[in-house]
Design an enzyme around this catalytic site. Structure first.
Site, PDB file in Angstrom:
ATOM      1  N   THR A  83       0.856  -1.176   0.000  1.00  0.00           N
ATOM      2  CA  THR A  83       0.000   0.000   0.000  1.00  0.00           C
ATOM      3  C   THR A  83       0.889   1.222   0.000  1.00  0.00           C
ATOM      4  OG1 THR A  83      -1.420   1.366   1.434  1.00  0.00           O
ATOM      5  CG2 THR A  83      -0.194  -0.373   2.489  1.00  0.00           C
ATOM      6  N   CYS A 196      -2.060   4.936  -5.360  1.00  0.00           N
ATOM      7  CA  CYS A 196      -2.816   4.100  -4.420  1.00  0.00           C
ATOM      8  C   CYS A 196      -3.051   2.799  -5.163  1.00  0.00           C
ATOM      9  CB  CYS A 196      -4.128   4.751  -4.017  1.00  0.00           C
ATOM     10  SG  CYS A 196      -5.170   3.676  -3.012  1.00  0.00           S
TER      11      CYS A 196
END
Length: 235
Positions: A83, A196
């Protein structure tokens, strides 16, 4: 092949993409029935998201550091945080283990530089777009980073948490992202970083008039390269 350690679950939708990409890249490099040697520690994203909202980053970092130690104990030779946002605690995670951490922003900056571009737009969570832990790392890597305006940042962030992290992909959101991308290009962006990992579920090359840089794909590809050429344990 060395063993890749994955800190995942943030969200599991993106982590599933990491697993697929790691195995595809390994198969492409080695052929036949080869697949990636990897170990996954998947955290509870609800717990992490609560700590994010409350700005309790050190506590969130402790959870990820414990995951990294578990991966090392399980035989991982390197660790990936799957992430972008939680690279805010990358230093805390890296300090917890003796194996190298492959930083997502470094893999991304390297890919952008290799393409010959320098001025890029960055899409991601509000944390990633607005704070220095990620943008600063990209800029230290030689990039000129632009982010959307306040309304654009709010919409990009909302779609990530309210839709993509839940596996919801809406055409209306794709259209909204396209408008944000167009505004970044008008501001001079020569490429767009999908900063992202969930955004790759929504946006592809045809959605942007300039090249896109999908960070999960770039991170996974860098990990396979490192696993196959060596890298080794630190210390």
């Amino acid at each position: 092949m060395r063993t890749i350690g994955l800190i995942g679950g943030m969200s599991w939708e993106a982590t599933a993409e990491y697993y697929r990409l790691l195995n595809e890249f390994t198969r492409d490099r080695l052929g036949g029935l080869h697949s990636a040697r990897c170990v996954l520690y998947s955290v509870d994203f609800a717990e992490i998201e609560r700590l994010q909202v409350q700005s309790r980053w050190t506590e969130a970092g402790e959870i990820l550091a414990a995951a990294a130690r578990a991966l090392e104990a399980a035989g991982a030779d390197m660790v990936l945080i799957c992430t972008n946002t939680m690279h805010k605690v990358a230093d805390q995670v890296e300090a917890a283990v003796s194996i190298p951490l492959l930083h997502l922003a470094d893999a991304t900056a390297e890919a952008v530089r290799a393409s010959g571009l320098r001025r890029v737009g960055l899409l991601g969570t509000a944390f990633t777009m607005e704070q220095d832990f990620y943008r600063g790392r990209l800029e230290a890597g030689g990039l000129d980073v632009r982010v959307p305006d306040a309304d654009g940042r709010a919409e990009v962030h909302r779609v990530i948490y309210e839709e993509l992290c839940l596996g919801i992909v809406r055409e209306e959101s794709r259209a909204a992202y396209r408008k944000v991308i167009e505004a970044l290009v008008a501001d001079g962006a020569e490429g767009i970083i999908l900063g992202c990992t969930e955004i790759e579920l929504l946006i592809a090359g045809e959605d942007s008039p300039v090249p896109i840089f999908p960070t999960a794909r770039l991170h996974a590809e860098a990990a396979v390269r490192a696993a196959l050429v060596g890298g080794g344990r630190r210390g």
